[in-house]
Write a protein that holds these residues in place. Structure first.
Motif, PDB file in Angstrom:
ATOM      1  N   THR A   1     -12.814  40.238  55.850  1.00 19.45           N
ATOM      2  CA  THR A   1     -14.037  40.611  55.133  1.00 19.45           C
ATOM      3  C   THR A   1     -14.311  42.110  55.267  1.00 19.45           C
ATOM      4  OG1 THR A   1     -15.362  40.042  57.071  1.00 19.45           O
ATOM      5  CG2 THR A   1     -15.076  38.322  55.388  1.00 19.45           C
ATOM      6  N   THR A   2     -13.269  42.910  55.396  1.00 16.67           N
ATOM      7  CA  THR A   2     -13.442  44.358  55.564  1.00 16.67           C
ATOM      8  C   THR A   2     -13.626  45.082  54.234  1.00 16.67           C
ATOM      9  OG1 THR A   2     -11.046  44.705  55.576  1.00 16.67           O
ATOM     10  CG2 THR A   2     -12.124  44.400  57.721  1.00 16.67           C
ATOM     11  N   THR A   3     -13.503  44.370  53.124  1.00 20.72           N
ATOM     12  CA  THR A   3     -13.725  44.968  51.802  1.00 20.72           C
ATOM     13  C   THR A   3     -14.842  44.212  51.100  1.00 20.72           C
ATOM     14  OG1 THR A   3     -12.116  43.531  50.699  1.00 20.72           O
ATOM     15  CG2 THR A   3     -11.275  45.595  51.623  1.00 20.72           C
ATOM     16  N   LYS A   4     -15.251  44.714  49.937  1.00 21.91           N
ATOM     17  CA  LYS A   4     -16.287  44.038  49.158  1.00 21.91           C
ATOM     18  C   LYS A   4     -15.830  42.650  48.716  1.00 21.91           C
ATOM     19  CE  LYS A   4     -18.131  48.343  47.331  1.00 21.91           C
ATOM     20  NZ  LYS A   4     -18.303  49.176  46.145  1.00 21.91           N
ATOM     21  N   THR A   5     -14.521  42.528  48.472  1.00 23.07           N
ATOM     22  CA  THR A   5     -13.931  41.260  48.051  1.00 23.07           C
ATOM     23  C   THR A   5     -13.316  40.572  49.270  1.00 23.07           C
ATOM     24  OG1 THR A   5     -13.341  42.271  45.939  1.00 23.07           O
ATOM     25  CG2 THR A   5     -12.217  40.217  46.520  1.00 23.07           C
ATOM     26  N   PRO A   6     -13.642  39.294  49.505  1.00 20.01           N
ATOM     27  CA  PRO A   6     -12.990  38.589  50.617  1.00 20.01           C
ATOM     28  C   PRO A   6     -11.477  38.500  50.382  1.00 20.01           C
ATOM     29  CG  PRO A   6     -14.839  37.317  49.755  1.00 20.01           C
ATOM     30  CD  PRO A   6     -14.608  38.454  48.812  1.00 20.01           C
ATOM     31  N   LEU A   7     -10.727  38.703  51.438  1.00 22.80           N
ATOM     32  CA  LEU A   7      -9.273  38.710  51.358  1.00 22.80           C
ATOM     33  C   LEU A   7      -8.677  37.679  52.303  1.00 22.80           C
ATOM     34  CD1 LEU A   7      -8.725  42.576  51.671  1.00 22.80           C
ATOM     35  CD2 LEU A   7      -8.869  41.260  49.554  1.00 22.80           C
ATOM     36  N   LEU A   8      -7.436  37.304  52.023  1.00 25.64           N
ATOM     37  CA  LEU A   8      -6.616  36.583  52.994  1.00 25.64           C
ATOM     38  C   LEU A   8      -5.643  37.601  53.567  1.00 25.64           C
ATOM     39  CD1 LEU A   8      -5.662  33.092  51.541  1.00 25.64           C
ATOM     40  CD2 LEU A   8      -7.030  33.602  53.544  1.00 25.64           C
ATOM     41  N   HIS A   9      -5.465  37.540  54.859  1.00 29.65           N
ATOM     42  CA  HIS A   9      -4.635  38.520  55.562  1.00 29.65           C
ATOM     43  C   HIS A   9      -3.592  37.759  56.372  1.00 29.65           C
ATOM     44  CE1 HIS A   9      -4.606  41.973  58.761  1.00 29.65           C
ATOM     45  NE2 HIS A   9      -3.440  41.834  58.176  1.00 29.65           N
ATOM     46  N   GLY A  10      -2.326  37.927  56.005  1.00 28.86           N
ATOM     47  CA  GLY A  10      -1.232  37.338  56.756  1.00 28.86           C
ATOM     48  C   GLY A  10      -0.625  38.382  57.675  1.00 28.86           C
ATOM     49  N   VAL A  11      -0.302  37.971  58.904  1.00 27.58           N
ATOM     50  CA  VAL A  11       0.284  38.890  59.877  1.00 27.58           C
ATOM     51  C   VAL A  11       1.529  38.242  60.472  1.00 27.58           C
ATOM     52  CG1 VAL A  11      -0.082  40.223  61.993  1.00 27.58           C
ATOM     53  CG2 VAL A  11      -2.022  39.744  60.475  1.00 27.58           C
TER      54      VAL A  11
END
Length: 127
Positions: free
Chosen positions: A109-119
């Protein structure tokens, strides 16, 4: 060439063949299309002796997708990256094999748009 750089270059070139944007150094600009791959931290443990160079390289790979409802796409991308990494067995100066992979999928949630983050944390052994 340094084993860490040799692996990084090979991995980047192979990941570009997957058809996604692949970035390194800095995160791409805000208008970059999703999903994309980012090659991040790289860590080398060099166990060289007088007659041979061997050790481990740890490479972090991130992906981001701007549609949290497409977790399957993120999972598919992570699998493609893992399969690509596992196929790297030889570069100009070293032999390689993956000995460990840690995978996470996180809400971002680090941007205005919620993201999925794969690591992915990839551990390679080289000799």
């Amino acid at each position: 060439m340094d084993p860490q750089q040799e692996l990084f270059t090979t991995l980047k070139l192979e990941l570009e063949k997957l058809g996604y944007g692949v970035y390194d150094g800095f995160l791409p600009p805000e208008d970059t299309p999703y999903p994309f791959i980012y090659l991040a931290d790289s860590h080398l443990i060099d166990d060289a002796n007088k007659s041979a160079v061997f050790g481990n390289v740890y490479q972090t790979v991130h992906i981001w997708h701007n549609n949290p409802k497409q977790r399957g796409t993120v999972s598919k991308m992570l699998l493609a990256i893992k399969n690509t990494a596992r196929k790297i067995d030889k570069t100009d100066n070293f032999s390689w094999f993956v000995i460990n992979i840690d995978q996470r999928i996180l809400a971002d949630t680090t941007t205005k748009t919620p993201l999925l983050h794969g690591v992915l944390e990839l551990e390679f052994k080289f000799s």
